[in-house]
Design an enzyme around this catalytic site. Structure first.
Site, PDB file in Angstrom:
ATOM      1  N   GLU A 182      22.762 -31.744 -44.528  1.00  0.00           N
ATOM      2  CA  GLU A 182      22.353 -32.943 -43.363  1.00  0.00           C
ATOM      3  C   GLU A 182      21.258 -33.721 -43.369  1.00  0.00           C
ATOM      4  O   GLU A 182      20.584 -34.194 -42.118  1.00  0.00           O
ATOM      5  CB  GLU A 182      22.765 -32.062 -41.684  1.00  0.00           C
ATOM      6  N   GLU A 331      30.909 -25.826 -43.424  1.00  0.00           N
ATOM      7  CA  GLU A 331      31.588 -25.232 -42.365  1.00  0.00           C
ATOM      8  C   GLU A 331      33.031 -26.428 -41.277  1.00  0.00           C
ATOM      9  O   GLU A 331      32.124 -27.199 -41.573  1.00  0.00           O
ATOM     10  CB  GLU A 331      30.937 -25.670 -41.168  1.00  0.00           C
TER      11      GLU A 331
END
Length: 430
Positions: A182, A331
């Site tokens: 991220e 995820e």
């Protein structure tokens, strides 16, 4: 008679000394703070002194496991493997997941920090290896998050990262290393600094490959919805190298028209997998609402705006398909808010089932054939919302599917044939 008493006393004393020695050795091995206080600042971890120059490896690096544990290869199958993030902090382990879920877990995620002093993971390494080895064939997804500015990480720290991965691999455990994920967001210290980030990712890749070939490198940006998430006064300074790199359309400003991925891509030679995280959080990130049709697909193939000129940022097509690299959803999950249930809300089963039927579907397998792994976030926890300015900004979100037998059984019943929990059958191999 006296000599027998003396012999018994000596024997008892030797047992006590042996036990004390074992305890002392274990403390040295698994307690960094004690080790440092007893041995001084130059103690080593896998032969690395934190802050010292990296040493070249001696001899041929160990590249094969020391046991006969089977090695799964998700990239080689015609379908996808299932995986899960489990709550290690709550002492959940892969074997416990298998027992309550009723299926073998082929991939499990673990999160670890790395600082200028090295990896905090080292003190827990034996526990993690033992827990994963108990699940035959399981791959370890290792998410490593730098906590200090990337420019401050020394070569010795990267070298230690490579040695840690090799140590895990020696036990027959493949690693998928998601390093500094991220990075296109602004909520981590390494976020939105593309110049330093790319250099750091390359160093991490080189260090890993120096010691092992059973660890693959996963480049995993965040969903571009809301990119670049800039509040007033935040983000890189105008005309700085990072600003110029992020201003991909060169219009002098950073907004949704700029490419949220390319500025952070370290290069094909340093990336093995393309990774992603995709969640359903509900309306306003805080309510029990149903996923809309096509929501999962729409995040991967994201249209940035509603006007005709709005660009599409398609991570799968642009980076996985164009570069022929396997794709992993590291995820995913659908949030249920048990402490915030309102009259007329959909049930936990309704929300989670609607999401997994999008994620693990024949349409997904057909549309994204390079998607080889999808890992469910099997955790419930308090999460910070809207910067955590008030107590109400923390909400309890339950993403779990394995802890309720009814939900777990329905999940397994809904899966299409090409979602695998263990070795794929021969017919599924390319």
């Amino acid at each position: 008679m006296g000599s027998k008493v003396v012999q018994k006393t000596l024997f008892s004393l030797s047992l006590l000394l042996t036990a004390a020695a074992i305890v002392f050795i274990n403390v040295l091995l698994y307690s960094p703070s004690t080790r440092k206080s007893l041995l001084g600042a130059n103690y080593t971890v896998f032969g690395v002194i934190p802050g010292a120059p990296a040493k070249p490896s001696a001899g041929t690096p160990a590249r094969s496991p020391t046991n006969n544990r089977r090695i799964l290869d998700p990239a080689a199958i015609n379908g996808m493997y299932f995986g899960a993030s489990i709550d290690w902090e709550a002492k959940d382990v892969p074997l416990s997941f298998n027992q309550r879920f009723g299926k073998p877990l082929p991939f499990v995620m673990y999160f670890a920090n790395i600082t200028t002093n090295g990896m905090a993971l080292v003190s827990e390494l034996k526990y993690i290896i033992d827990a994963v080895v108990r699940v035959d064939g399981a791959i370890l997804g290792l998410t490593v998050m730098p906590m200090d500015p990337l420019e401050q990480l020394s070569d010795a720290v990267y070298d230690q990262l490579g040695r840690v991965c090799a140590e895990i691999n020696k036990n027959g455990i493949p690693v998928m290393l998601r390093y500094a994920h991220e990075m296109n967001g602004n909520w981590f210290s390494y976020g939105q600094v593309p110049t330093a980030y790319k250099a750091s990712f390359i160093k991490a890749t080189n260090a890993v490959r120096k010691y092992t070939n059973l660890t693959s490198m996963v480049w995993a940006p965040n969903s571009p919805s809301g990119y670049p998430w800039l509040a007033a006064g935040s983000g890189p300074k105008a005309k700085s190298p990072d600003f110029i790199a992020m201003d991909t359309n060169q219009d002098g400003k950073l907004d949704y028209l700029d490419d949220p991925y390319t500025p952070y891509y370290p290069g094909d030679d340093y990336v093995d997998w393309i990774g992603f995280s995709v969640f359903h959080f509900g309306n306003n990130l805080n309510s029990n609402t149903m996923p809309v049709d096509g929501e999962f697909r729409g995040v991967i193939q994201y249209v940035a705006g509603t006007d005709k000129l709005a660009p599409t940022w398609d991570l799968y097509t642009q980076f996985s398909q164009a570069r022929n690299k396997p794709f992993a959803v590291m995820e995913t999950g659908a949030a249920y808010y048990p402490k915030n249930v309102k009259p007329g809300d959909p049930t936990e089963m309704d929300i989670k089932r609607a999401w997994w039927k999008q994620v693990y579907s024949t349409d997904t397998l057909t549309r994204f054939p390079l998607m080889k792994l999808v890992s469910w976030f099997d955790i419930a926890k308090e999460e910070q919302i809207n910067g955590g300015e008030t107590a109400s900004s923390f909400l309890y979100r339950d993403f779990r599917i394995s802890w309720d037998k009814t939900i777990a059984d329905q999940f397994k019943a809904d899966l299409p044939p090409r979602v695998f929990f263990e070795d794929a059958p021969e017919a599924a191999l390319h």
